[in-house]
Scaffold this motif. Sequence first.
Motif, PDB file in Angstrom:
ATOM      1  N   ILE A  46       2.989 -24.383  61.554  1.00 52.35           N
ATOM      2  CA  ILE A  46       3.962 -23.357  61.183  1.00 52.35           C
ATOM      3  C   ILE A  46       4.466 -22.688  62.460  1.00 52.35           C
ATOM      4  O   ILE A  46       3.676 -22.113  63.214  1.00 52.35           O
ATOM      5  CB  ILE A  46       3.318 -22.310  60.261  1.00 52.35           C
TER       6      ILE A  46
ATOM      7  N   SER B  77       7.473 -16.844  64.395  1.00 54.58           N
ATOM      8  CA  SER B  77       8.756 -16.139  64.338  1.00 54.58           C
ATOM      9  C   SER B  77       8.837 -15.060  65.410  1.00 54.58           C
ATOM     10  O   SER B  77       9.903 -14.509  65.669  1.00 54.58           O
ATOM     11  CB  SER B  77       8.953 -15.508  62.953  1.00 54.58           C
TER      12      SER B  77
ATOM     13  N   ILE C 196       4.344 -15.233  61.668  1.00 55.78           N
ATOM     14  CA  ILE C 196       5.042 -16.335  61.011  1.00 55.78           C
ATOM     15  C   ILE C 196       5.897 -15.803  59.863  1.00 55.78           C
ATOM     16  O   ILE C 196       5.756 -14.644  59.461  1.00 55.78           O
ATOM     17  CB  ILE C 196       4.047 -17.382  60.460  1.00 55.78           C
ATOM     18  N   THR C 197       6.758 -16.665  59.332  1.00 57.53           N
ATOM     19  CA  THR C 197       7.577 -16.314  58.170  1.00 57.53           C
ATOM     20  C   THR C 197       6.909 -16.851  56.911  1.00 57.53           C
ATOM     21  O   THR C 197       6.579 -18.034  56.828  1.00 57.53           O
ATOM     22  CB  THR C 197       8.989 -16.900  58.292  1.00 57.53           C
TER      23      THR C 197
ATOM     24  N   ASP D 173       7.235 -17.403  52.759  1.00 61.49           N
ATOM     25  CA  ASP D 173       8.317 -17.561  51.787  1.00 61.49           C
ATOM     26  C   ASP D 173       8.143 -16.657  50.572  1.00 61.49           C
ATOM     27  O   ASP D 173       9.100 -16.028  50.114  1.00 61.49           O
ATOM     28  CB  ASP D 173       8.399 -19.017  51.323  1.00 61.49           C
TER      29      ASP D 173
ATOM     30  N   ILE E 140       4.146 -20.799  52.497  1.00 62.87           N
ATOM     31  CA  ILE E 140       4.538 -20.670  53.901  1.00 62.87           C
ATOM     32  C   ILE E 140       5.131 -21.990  54.387  1.00 62.87           C
ATOM     33  O   ILE E 140       4.498 -23.047  54.277  1.00 62.87           O
ATOM     34  CB  ILE E 140       3.320 -20.302  54.778  1.00 62.87           C
ATOM     35  N   ASN E 141       6.349 -21.926  54.891  1.00 66.13           N
ATOM     36  CA  ASN E 141       7.005 -23.089  55.503  1.00 66.13           C
ATOM     37  C   ASN E 141       7.004 -24.302  54.573  1.00 66.13           C
ATOM     38  O   ASN E 141       6.792 -25.435  54.994  1.00 66.13           O
ATOM     39  CB  ASN E 141       6.317 -23.434  56.832  1.00 66.13           C
TER      40      ASN E 141
ATOM     41  N   SER F 219       2.852 -22.031  67.792  1.00 66.47           N
ATOM     42  CA  SER F 219       2.719 -22.303  66.365  1.00 66.47           C
ATOM     43  C   SER F 219       1.298 -22.041  65.918  1.00 66.47           C
ATOM     44  O   SER F 219       0.378 -21.875  66.725  1.00 66.47           O
ATOM     45  CB  SER F 219       3.113 -23.750  66.054  1.00 66.47           C
TER      46      SER F 219
END
Length: 378
Positions: free
Chosen positions: A239, A242, A249-250, A252, A318-319, A371
């Motif tokens: 992942i 961001s 991280i992003t 969802d 996530i991702n 990442s």
Amino acid sequence: MMKWAVLLCAVLALSECSVRVPLIKGKSARDALEEKGLWEKYREMYPYNPMNKFTQSFAVGQESMTNDADLSYYGVISIGTPPQSFLVIFDTGSSNLWVPSIYCSSRACTSHHKFNPTLSSTFQSNNQPLSIQYGTGSMTGVLGYDTVSVGGIKVPHQIFGLSQTEAPFMAYMKADGILGLAYPRLSASNAQPVFDNMVQQGLVQDYFSVYLSSNSQTGSEVVFGGSDPNHYTGSLVWIPLSSETYWQITMDSVTVNGQVVACNGGCQAIVDTGTSLIVGPNSDIASLNSEVGATTNNGDAIVNCNSISSMPVVSFNINGHSFTLPASAYTRQSNYYGCRTGFGNGGSSLWILGDVFIRQYYTVFNRGNNSVGLAKAV
């Protein structure tokens, strides 16, 4: 044996060289306070705010102490020549290393190991002050340089903090100090983090991984410059970050039974070994706790201990991948306060994926390509 393995890696410049640090799952400050019937008193005196460590103001000269309000994981490092040993929490949500010192007379310091710079032939002082803010108090101290040993590998000329004052809450913590593993941009006083020093000196590769055991006191570990496939199943899901400050991280969405209950439309999350709970915006956490059948009492999300087996699975999406947590993973039973969920209010738009999440998913923190890798822990 570990010392010779590290030496061999250095001599032969082995690309697969890695350093393992065993972590211990221990009684937390909260556990100790609950045993003494002091938890509610301390929570009133020192209101806990898990988002303090993630406010941008701390990135320019201040940082937060790790969360020890629930469970804690810590390992042994040493500082100085000859070495002086300390228990530290490896915290991916901050960037500084600090330990108590002989200059500290706070009650918290009297109950912990204290670094004595006069006993180390390699210590160098720079007399620069250090101020640290955290969820249940504060710490002040000074900075110095010395050799830091982690997992059998020596990191010379490592800058670290020597505490002079510590908050009363620290007296109940098992760990002596903190070793931060976030990006240098978060470091108080621009002090170079230990991991960055390791990589810069060519001691390890530019990634590390964390395994947190669920039930056993032993077995948890952080591996610098490597990962351990024995602790996860399947392939790692990578992942992208961001933000290259925290391990951010992003995310969802968060779903229960296929329905979005939080993080609708996406949100930002920080993967943090130094936070016990999964923390999110107040309204999202209220929705999530309600969906799993919890009722809030004085800030805690209470559930019926007999109902855990029938509570729903929570999915963190996530991702494009779904990372699920069964109720047995996101609830905790206290000998003094019954059963609670591991979902806590943060008062911010940021989420924190803390130990409740990381216990279920082996995590690789990759600085080489910025990442995070996640795989089901075993």
